[in-house]
Scaffold this active site. Structure first.
Site, mmCIF file in Angstrom:
data_model
loop_
_atom_site.group_PDB
_atom_site.id
_atom_site.type_symbol
_atom_site.label_atom_id
_atom_site.label_comp_id
_atom_site.label_asym_id
_atom_site.label_seq_id
_atom_site.Cartn_x
_atom_site.Cartn_y
_atom_site.Cartn_z
ATOM 1 N N ARG A 57 -25.744 16.616 25.418
ATOM 2 C CA ARG A 57 -24.308 17.083 24.978
ATOM 3 C C ARG A 57 -24.132 18.463 26.738
ATOM 4 N NH1 ARG A 57 -25.116 14.441 21.910
ATOM 5 N NH2 ARG A 57 -24.804 15.523 19.854
ATOM 6 N N SER A 94 -20.807 21.391 15.305
ATOM 7 C CA SER A 94 -22.166 21.355 15.216
ATOM 8 C C SER A 94 -21.847 22.573 16.254
ATOM 9 C CB SER A 94 -23.196 20.824 15.627
ATOM 10 O OG SER A 94 -23.478 19.908 14.624
ATOM 11 N N GLU A 121 -22.616 24.849 21.979
ATOM 12 C CA GLU A 121 -22.234 23.473 21.688
ATOM 13 C C GLU A 121 -21.020 23.660 21.854
ATOM 14 O OE1 GLU A 121 -23.871 20.603 19.475
ATOM 15 O OE2 GLU A 121 -21.534 18.783 19.604
HETATM 16 C C1 LIG Z 1 -15.927 18.271 11.779
HETATM 17 C C2 LIG Z 1 -16.883 17.361 13.651
HETATM 18 C C3 LIG Z 1 -17.799 17.158 13.822
HETATM 19 C C4 LIG Z 1 -17.755 16.670 15.023
HETATM 20 N N1 LIG Z 1 -19.058 15.466 14.790
HETATM 21 C C5 LIG Z 1 -19.720 15.378 16.353
HETATM 22 C C6 LIG Z 1 -20.614 14.821 16.360
HETATM 23 O O1 LIG Z 1 -21.395 13.877 15.834
HETATM 24 N N2 LIG Z 1 -21.789 15.281 17.521
HETATM 25 C C7 LIG Z 1 -20.691 15.522 19.016
HETATM 26 O O2 LIG Z 1 -21.290 14.592 20.158
HETATM 27 N N3 LIG Z 1 -19.326 16.301 18.587
HETATM 28 C C8 LIG Z 1 -18.912 16.251 17.592
HETATM 29 N N4 LIG Z 1 -17.847 16.964 16.969
HETATM 30 C C9 LIG Z 1 -17.364 17.739 18.693
HETATM 31 C C10 LIG Z 1 -16.516 17.585 19.388
HETATM 32 O O3 LIG Z 1 -16.149 16.385 18.124
HETATM 33 C C11 LIG Z 1 -16.803 16.165 20.451
HETATM 34 O O4 LIG Z 1 -18.009 17.211 21.230
HETATM 35 C C12 LIG Z 1 -15.730 15.728 21.427
HETATM 36 O O5 LIG Z 1 -16.300 15.052 21.676
HETATM 37 C C13 LIG Z 1 -14.996 16.799 21.870
HETATM 38 O O6 LIG Z 1 -13.248 15.850 21.635
HETATM 39 P P1 LIG Z 1 -12.055 16.661 22.423
HETATM 40 O O7 LIG Z 1 -11.008 15.881 22.772
HETATM 41 O O8 LIG Z 1 -11.802 17.500 20.815
HETATM 42 O O9 LIG Z 1 -12.234 17.875 23.115
HETATM 43 P P2 LIG Z 1 -12.328 19.133 23.998
HETATM 44 O O10 LIG Z 1 -11.916 19.740 22.543
HETATM 45 O O11 LIG Z 1 -10.505 18.957 23.779
HETATM 46 O O12 LIG Z 1 -12.984 19.562 25.469
HETATM 47 C C14 LIG Z 1 -14.506 19.464 25.426
HETATM 48 C C15 LIG Z 1 -14.584 19.493 26.629
HETATM 49 O O13 LIG Z 1 -14.191 18.876 26.904
HETATM 50 C C16 LIG Z 1 -13.827 19.413 28.388
HETATM 51 N N5 LIG Z 1 -12.927 17.549 28.362
HETATM 52 C C17 LIG Z 1 -11.724 17.310 27.339
HETATM 53 N N6 LIG Z 1 -11.305 16.229 28.215
HETATM 54 C C18 LIG Z 1 -11.586 16.419 29.640
HETATM 55 C C19 LIG Z 1 -11.269 15.189 30.166
HETATM 56 N N7 LIG Z 1 -10.406 14.369 29.951
HETATM 57 N N8 LIG Z 1 -11.739 15.971 31.240
HETATM 58 C C20 LIG Z 1 -12.402 16.695 31.534
HETATM 59 N N9 LIG Z 1 -12.478 16.845 30.772
HETATM 60 C C21 LIG Z 1 -12.164 17.479 29.647
HETATM 61 C C22 LIG Z 1 -12.237 19.938 27.639
HETATM 62 O O14 LIG Z 1 -11.738 20.610 29.260
HETATM 63 C C23 LIG Z 1 -13.599 21.020 26.970
HETATM 64 O O15 LIG Z 1 -14.919 21.628 28.055
HETATM 65 C C24 LIG Z 1 -17.302 17.242 16.483
HETATM 66 C C25 LIG Z 1 -16.956 17.801 15.593
HETATM 67 C C26 LIG Z 1 -16.235 18.214 14.604
HETATM 68 C C27 LIG Z 1 -14.575 19.011 14.472
#
Ligand SMILES: Cc1cc2nc3c(=O)[nH]c(=O)nc-3n(C[C@H](O)[C@H](O)[C@H](O)COP(=O)(O)OP(=O)(O)OC[C@H]3O[C@@H](n4cnc5c(N)ncnc54)[C@H](O)[C@@H]3O)c2cc1C
Length: 306
Positions: free
Chosen positions: A174, A228, A298
């Site tokens: 992560r 998480s 995280e």
């Molecule tokens: C129900 C549920 C289950 C999940 N399961 C997992 C899992 O199994 N494994 C896991 O790793 N995560 C999990 N997550 C967490 C999350 O889904 C991941 O971390 C996901 O990759 C975040 O993507 P996002 O587009 O929502 O990012 P956001 O929440 O929008 O952003 C997260 C971070 O990434 C940065 N970011 C976003 N887009 C960009 C870009 N284009 N360039 C640079 N920085 C950027 C943002 O500025 C921020 O710091 C889960 C979340 C939920 C709600």
């Protein structure tokens, strides 16, 4: 920043939002506003807007907000939403797929399986964008985003695009950061090319089904959450440590540590970001007192307290 400080505003074709409630854009459905938000018209428009922002303006790219909490006092800068424009997905070689940073990660998992390519199935249950998966090195069930990346395109603050390889990054659990030896610049992901293995799409789809069923059985998916909250410490599980402190179901304001999965914090309806943050701190304090382990967050927490 004052809107008048943005360069060439009339050339921009995207849409500006002011004081945008971020609760609408994050999966926790809680938190403060973004001073400004921009919905780019396309990739070129995005680059022009970024290059036109005054130096010092805080910029935050937001995907689907599934790993993000904006404090109740808000984010004092410009938020950029990319999921509506950078959503392309195409096969670019026998085993390569290029995906826009705004595409939902499960879309890559399904697209790959349809093309008899395997290795991206784990992304089926990660409810964010490819940009978020790259920024977080999202992973689960033995898979990790950067293990299947062969190249990314980034956009720098000067509005220029750059192609980078995984070698340009320090990549961990992560964790992703530009390697100190690279030319340091503030930049964001706009697309990525994934290299997968040839395999059976039928088996890939079966794995996706199995991963999703496991999530439904173990995660509180019917309540707003951000997955998480804490990284698992080496050799242990954050959920086990929190549960051992008797915190399952513990409530602060309208947020609670999930009774189903102790590493999830759920919004019971109308939670403030401060309620969620208080639970995060409470879990950290209790786990430290109980087992001596410091839990690391995280989820990304940004902005100012109310
Ligand atoms: C129900 C549920 C289950 C999940 N399961 C997992 C899992 O199994 N494994 C896991 O790793 N995560 C999990 N997550 C967490 C999350 O889904 C991941 O971390 C996901 O990759 C975040 O993507 P996002 O587009 O929502 O990012 P956001 O929440 O929008 O952003 C997260 C971070 O990434 C940065 N970011 C976003 N887009 C960009 C870009 N284009 N360039 C640079 N920085 C950027 C943002 O500025 C921020 O710091 C889960 C979340 C939920 C709600």
């Amino acid at each position: 920043m004052n809107m008048a400080e943005i360069r060439h505003p009339n050339a921009l074709r995207g849409r500006w939002l002011e004081n945008e409630p971020m609760a609408k854009h994050v999966s926790w459905r809680a938190g403060g506003t973004a001073k400004r938000a921009y919905l780019p018209a396309d990739r070129a428009d995005l680059a022009l807007m970024i290059a036109g922002l005054p130096a010092g303006e805080p910029i935050m790219f937001v995907g689907l907000g599934s790993n993000l909490l904006v404090r109740d006092g808000g984010f004092p800068g410009t938020v950029v939403f990319v999921h509506s424009v950078l959503g392309s997905i195409e096969r670019v070689g026998a085993q390569a797929i290029r995906v826009g940073a705004g595409a939902a990660s499960p879309k890559l998992a399904r697209f790959a399986a349809l093309h008899d390519l395997v290795g991206a199935e784990f992304l089926a249950g990660v409810p964010g964008t490819i940009g978020g998966a790259l920024a977080m090195n999202a992973g689960c069930y033995g898979g990790e985003t950067w293990r299947i990346v062969c190249e990314v395109t980034t956009l720098g603050r000067d509005g220029s695009f750059m192609t980078r390889s995984p070698d340009d990054y320090e990549i961990g659990y992560r964790h992703v950061a530009l390697h100190p030896r690279t030319s340091a610049r503030e930049e964001w992901f706009v697309d990525a090319t994934f290299l997968l293995e040839a395999g059976s799409g039928v088996e890939g789809r079966a794995r996706i089904k199995d991963f999703l069923a496991r999530r439904i059985a173990t995660q509180p998916l019917n309540q707003p959450n951000a997955g998480s909250v804490f990284r698992n410490p080496p050799g242990d599980y954050a959920a086990r440590l929190i549960e051992a402190c008797g915190l399952k179901g513990h409530r602060v304001g309208n947020a609670a540590i999930s009774a189903k999965h102790a590493n999830f914090i759920v919004n019971l309806g109308g939670a403030r970001a401060a309620d969620i943050e208080a639970l995060i701190e409470l879990a950290q304090q209790n786990v430290r007192a109980h087992s001596g382990i410091g839990l690391e967050c995280e989820v990304r927490i940004v902005g100012e307290p109310a």
